[in-house]
Each structure stands twice: as C-alpha cells, then as structure tokens.
Design an enzyme around this catalytic site. Structure first.
Site, PDB file in Angstrom:
ATOM      1  CD  GLU A   1      11.433  -3.677   9.080  1.00  0.00           C
ATOM      2  OE1 GLU A   1      10.708  -3.068   9.650  1.00  0.00           O
ATOM      3  OE2 GLU A   1      11.667  -3.517   7.785  1.00  0.00           O
TER       4      GLU A   1
ATOM      5  CD  GLU B   1       9.721  -6.617   4.638  1.00  0.00           C
ATOM      6  OE1 GLU B   1       9.562  -5.541   5.083  1.00  0.00           O
ATOM      7  OE2 GLU B   1       9.889  -7.223   5.676  1.00  0.00           O
TER       8      GLU B   1
HETATM    9  C1  GLA Z   1       8.555  -2.999   7.331  1.00  0.00           C
HETATM   10  C2  GLA Z   1       7.996  -5.242   7.541  1.00  0.00           C
HETATM   11  C3  GLA Z   1       7.218  -6.367   6.918  1.00  0.00           C
HETATM   12  C4  GLA Z   1       6.157  -5.112   6.989  1.00  0.00           C
HETATM   13  C5  GLA Z   1       6.645  -3.544   5.992  1.00  0.00           C
HETATM   14  C6  GLA Z   1       5.469  -2.998   5.470  1.00  0.00           C
HETATM   15  O1  GLA Z   1       9.107  -3.210   6.344  1.00  0.00           O
HETATM   16  O2  GLA Z   1       9.379  -5.849   7.676  1.00  0.00           O
HETATM   17  O3  GLA Z   1       6.576  -6.882   8.595  1.00  0.00           O
HETATM   18  O4  GLA Z   1       5.226  -4.592   7.484  1.00  0.00           O
HETATM   19  O5  GLA Z   1       7.720  -3.056   6.439  1.00  0.00           O
HETATM   20  O6  GLA Z   1       4.893  -1.850   6.323  1.00  0.00           O
END
Ligand code: GLA
Ligand code: ZN
Length: 655
Positions: free
Chosen positions: A142, A296
């Site tokens: 991210e 995700e």
């Molecule tokens: C983000 C991150 C994950 C996790 C999720 C949930 O999308 O990429 O590592 O932290 O949020 O909090």
C-alpha cells in the site's frame, strides 16, 4: 481465475501450518500472499538472512497445490535498521521525526533506506526468484506518496527543481515568487511546505511541484525493487496492492512498472446504496485498463483498537462477486486467521482466533466453488465501456491545494458523472487522458483545472474526430506551474467549447435554480455565467446572480460535440440531460438498475456475461430485457430478476 488468501505463517506455530494449508485447499484457495511484513524474520541481524522458515512454509503450501506471491517487506523496516540509521524515519509537516512502533516509518527518498530496500529485495529475489512455487511478487505494501518533510527530502526536492527549471530565474518566473517578496537567489533557500515554519498557505506552485516530487519518489523507490525482481525472477509477475480512491500517489505512474495492478478492497460493514464500491473498482481497473487482482478482500469484521461492523450473511460473497464483475480475475482475502497479538488483533480473518472453520469460512468456500465452476466461461472476459470519466492525480492534487469551495473535490466530481452514467445503465471506464480516447463515444472531464497545451490538444482532437466531451466548471484555469492563465475561461478549450465564461459565483453549499426545458433543478458548488460563442444554451439560470443567462451549453465542433456545464446539479439534472448527451454520441441507454443494484458486463469474443449484485439488505428487482442463461443465482422471469438481500446473479447473454 483464482481465489486465495493472505497468510502470515510467522504468526503461527509451524506445527499448525500443514493443517492451515490443507484447510485452504479444501476451501478452494489456490494462491497465498506471504512475507510482506516479515523483514525482522527474514533478516534478523544485519546481513544475516534467514529464508529457511519461508522455504518450509512455501513447501507446506506447495504440497497442497497452492502457489505463492511474495511481498518485499519494506513497509516495515526492522528495529535494528532504525537504531543504526535514525535518519530513515520520515518527518511530518512540522519537521517532527516519526519513531518506531507501527509501520511505514521510513523515508523512501533516503539513500540508506533505498540501499537496504535494494539489498533485502535482491536477497529475496535471488533466493526465491526461480522457486517453482512462487508465481509473482508484490512490491512493499500500500504505497503512498513520500510526503516526507525531512531535511534530506528538502535537499532532494531542490535538486529535482533544478533539473526541472534549470535556473532560479526560470523557477522564480514560473512560480511567480515576486508575490510576497519570495524570489529565491539561492537553491538552498527553497523550503518545503513546512506548516509550523511557514504556515499552510504556501505558494500553490511550490505545493504542486512538491506533490509531484513526493509521488515520483515513491515511484522510483518501487522501480528499484521492480528492476531487481525482474532480473532475478524471470517469468514471474510484479504487482502492487493499491488502495482504491487513495490519491496522494500518481497510480498511473506507479503502474507503468507493473504487469497488472492489485488492490485492497474494504467496502466496510455498512454498505449503502451508493455506487462507491463499484466506482472504486472502475477507478482501479482504469489504472492499466486491464484485469486486476484483489490482493486483500475484506473477509470479516474490521478493527484495530475499535471494532467495525459485521458484514451481513452473504455480504462478503457479494463484495467478492462485485469485484469479479468489475474486472478482478483473482480475489485474495485478508486474512487467513485473526491474529492473537499486535495492532490488528480485531481485524478478523476467514477464521476466528480459535482457528476453526465457521460461517465466514463457509461463505468464502461457497464463493471459491462458484468461481471454480464459472472460470471456464469467465476466463479471458473483460469489463469494457463505451463511456469514460477522466482521472488525473495532478488535477486532484491541485484541487486539494486550493479547494476553493466545498464540492469541487476530485472524487466528488468523478462521482457525479459516474453515478449519472451508471443510472443510465451503462458500464463506465475511468481512465487517464493519455488513454486511447477514441475507444470512447463520451468522455466526461471533471474540472480539468491544470490545463497544459498538450492536454488541450488531445481533448480538442478527440472532439474534432467525433467524440462527445463533457466539460465542468474550473476547466483551464491553470497552467502546468499552477498559476492562472490570462485567457478567458475555459482558456485553451474555449474554441472547442464555443463558449466564454464572463463571470462566476462560487457557491459551495449555496444553491441556485437551473431551468432545462420545462423543468427546474437545484445546482450548487459553482456557477459560471456562460456566454455562447457558437454554442447553444441547453439550460439557463432561473435565479441567483445570473438569472436567465446560460448555465449549460452544447457546441458542435469538428465531427463532435462539447457539452459545457457551468454548474454542478442535483442528480435529477444529469438524469434529464444525459439522454441528450448519449444521443449526441449515438449511444442507447442500457437497462436502468434500481439504486443499490450493481449491473456490470464482462465480455470476450462470443461471450457476454452479465453480473447482477444486490448491495442492499432488502430484496430488489433488476431489469433484464435480454435473453439470458442463468449461470448462478436467481433466474430471470418476465424480463426482470428478483434478488433477495445481497443476492448475486451471473448470466450468459444468448440473444
Ligand atoms: C491494509 C493493509 C493490511 C492490513 C489491512 C487491515 O489494507 O494492507 O496489511 O493492515 O489494511 O487493517
Ligand atoms: Zn524524507
């Protein structure tokens, strides 16, 4: 097409791994992302790499037929690295350095950080790059723009400016630093937009360049990793997990180094009847105009120190199918099992803390079975649209730097056009101005506020060759240096639009009335007094400062048409005018879905597949004026599909 999960073997005893892997396979999960936060286990001591445990974890997964995507762990540099090099910590806008304790605590412009990022990437790529179980890589996690205010970044920014402007005279002229006596006589005098030192209202030209620089810093940080991965891991893809409507970083630039993009989809617990979940997918698909992954996908209740809403039964499955509908070829859930410790103890995975399969698991297993059954039909299909809304991170930043009034925000504008087009039953692409615009019959441009000669030429050529272009207030206000253009608005597009803005009224939340045909609508945010120079009015102000003057005009130019909106209307205004815009472009509206129902097509030669997702907790009915073969979900009856709450239908069009 695959379904998978994010897994953290380093959080669980090794004796549990085989059970996890077996259960994953039984669930229908065939791909696992690993290691993106595991630096302290991969390099526990500087230069001493420990890959044995990860080899064993990959082996356990492989034994169940599961393939692996590895993350480079650079979002979480280990404590030993920071202790040795405290200047890796980024600084905030007060020039206050962050410290150890969460993640992302690194300045991506720092040369030492770059060096260690290359080293861990190279060590991993050399070790795992040709592993038969490894199919691809995720860079970091991210990414955001490196909006770091450390002294090192200030130095690098000055070097960047010197490359861009060449001389201080050129920079002073471009930024207009004579204002408030800011002319620089030495490069070292140029500040960052440090809030405490120089207030928030710094020169807008400096601020835009600073955002460009911060975005480029992250892109370069990634590029160094990508080059190493490509060198040592041939035949494997490289991707990154983007964040939907996140907008500090130019995702078009970031994606230029990737094979495809992935993104992290957390629609939340409360899913209203708005179209943002769909729009986020379409923004993401538009970054590369090709199928993407969800790296995700929310699998349960979210939560850090506070806990969010529980997704309703069937809602996670509906989110997952919606992702596929909008172009996801693989859906990877976050995460396998809720962690027993750390910040994200309450971010729930497919399994609860107790590690036993329960109802979320059953729902996801159902989705995986359905995906497997439909894969032969869906393989190779893509979501493609005839109409587009333009996306630009630069415009977005310029409007953040000078928001002017409430309602001009980039996504707010995008949402108006997107929702209006979707209400007409159309699929929508959200793409860069650099995309092949000739693929689209209609292109809607939210305020193209920073208008370069090149952008204007592209848009003008699009219309001249027959395109239908929709322009918004605040178009053409600025040049690339974020200073105001001296020509009448919309400056470089005035000729194509056949209009001149004679005056304007910033409205924000104040409202005016606009008349189009026999109907009146409310409008807000902004009101331009439009003077036609060849265009014909299609709506006029019914009250306010510009009563009876044109508010929206249409101009034929070349083979095409430009619609210029001088206002932002309520949804009903777009519903009233959109048919005329579509008909100028020769497009028939589609079947109009009710609010809360997402209808989306994916196609390949010889195959058209319709997805219908009820986003609501209540039953809904979708129009279905086609001959459809039901592949999944409720069968159409009498030209309509009755959908229980959170129902999903997938159909093959047969006529
Ligand atoms: C983000 C991150 C994950 C996790 C999720 C949930 O999308 O990429 O590592 O932290 O949020 O909090
Ligand atoms: Zn920095």
């Amino acid at each position: 097409m695959r379904v998978g999960v994010d897994y953290y073997p380093e959080h669980w005893p090794e004796s549990r791994w085989p059970q996890d892997a077996r259960l994953m396979r039984e669930t229908g999960l065939s791909v696992v992302r690993l290691a993106e936060f595991a630096w302290c286990r991969l390099e526990p001591v500087e230069g001493r790499y420990d890959f044995a445990w990860l080899d064993r974890a990959i082996g356990v997964l492989q034994a169940e037929g599961i393939v692996v995507v590895l993350g480079t762990p650079t979002a979480t540099p280990p404590a030993w690295l920071h202790e040795r090099y405290p200047d890796l910590y980024p600084a905030d806008a007060r020039r206050y350095r962050l410290g150890f304790g969460t993640r992302l605590q690194r300045c991506m412009g720092n040369p030492t950080m770059r060096d260690y990022s290359r080293r861990i990437t190279e060590a991993m790529a050399r070790h795992f790059g040709q592993h038969p179980g490894v199919i691809g890589w995720q860079t970091d996690n991210e990414f955001e723009a490196n909006l770091c205010y450390c002294d090192g970044c200030a130095e690098r920014f000055r070097v960047w400016l010197r490359e861009r402007y060449g001389t201080l005279d050129a920079l002073n002229a471009a930024w207009g630093t004579v204002f408030w006596s800011q002319e620089y006589s030495g490069w070292s005098q140029i500040p960052l937009p440090w809030e405490v030192r120089c207030g928030k209202a710094h020169n807008p030209s400096l601020q835009l360049d600073w955002r460009r620089f911060a975005s480029e810093t992250t892109v370069e940080f990634q590029r160094e990793q990508v080059e190493i991965l490509r060198r040592h891991s041939p035949g494997r893809f490289v991707t990154h997990n983007l964040m939907g409507l996140h907008d500090t970083l130019d995702y078009f630039d970031l994606a230029a180094d990737l094979d495809f993009i992935a993104w992290d989809n957390y629609p939340g617990g409360d899913w209203h009847d708005d179209r943002d979940p769909a729009m986020s997918h379409d923004v993401m698909r538009g970054v590369m105009r090709r199928p993407f992954w969800i790296m995700e996908e929310q699998s349960g209740i979210p939560g850090w120190d506070r806990i969010g809403a529980r997704p309703a039964d069937g809602q996670v499955r509906a989110w997952s199918w919606q992702a596929v509908a909008h172009g996801a070829d693989t859906v990877v859930y976050f995460r396998w099992r809720s962690c027993l410790y750390g910040t994200e103890q309450y971010w729930h995975g497919i399994l609860n803390h107790d590690g036993q399969p329960r109802r979320r698991h059953r729902e996801i297993a159902q989705f995986a079975r359905e995906m497997a059954a439909l894969a032969p039909v869906l393989d190779g299909t893509e979501a493609r649209a005839q109409v587009a809304v333009l996306n630009s991170y630069e415009q977005n930043w310029a409007l953040k730097i000078q928001p002017q009034v409430d309602g001009l925000g980039w996504w707010e504008q995008t949402r108006r056009y997107y929702n209006a087009l979707r209400r007409q039953g159309l699929g929508v692409d959200i793409v860069a101005l650099g995309a092949d615009l000739e693929d689209y019959r209609v292109v809607c441009a939210p305020s193209w506020y920073v208008l370069t000669e090149e952008d204007a030429a592209r848009l003008t050529a699009y219309v001249r060759q027959g395109g239908t272009l929709v322009l918004s207030p605040r178009t053409g206000v600025k040049d690339a240096c974020n200073t105001c253009r001296p020509q009448p608005l919309p400056t470089l597009l005035a000729e194509a639009a056949g209009v001149e803005v004679d005056d304007y009224a910033p409205l924000g939340r104040r409202e005016v009335r606009v008349r189009a045909g026999d109907a009146e609508f409310t409008a807000s945010v902004w009101a331009d007094a439009l003077v036609p120079r060849g265009a014909e009015p299609i709506a006029t102000y019914a009250d306010g400062h510009f009563t009876s003057e044109p508010a929206i005009v249409r101009n034929r130019f070349g083979e095409g048409t430009v619609f210029t909106f001088g206002v932002y209307g309520e949804p009903a205004l777009y519903d009233a005018l959109m048919p005329a815009i579509l008909s100028a472009a020769g497009i028939e509206p589609g079947a109009r879905p009710p609010d809360g129902v997402d209808m989306q097509w994916r196609e390949k030669p010889g195959e058209r597949v319709l997805f219908v997702v009820n986003q609501l907790a209540a039953p809904a009915t979708a129009p279905a004026p086609w001959r459809l073969e039901t592949l999944l979900g409720p069968a159409p009856c009498g030209g309509a599909i009755d959908l229980p709450p959170y129902a999903v239908g997938v159909y093959r069009r047969t006529g």
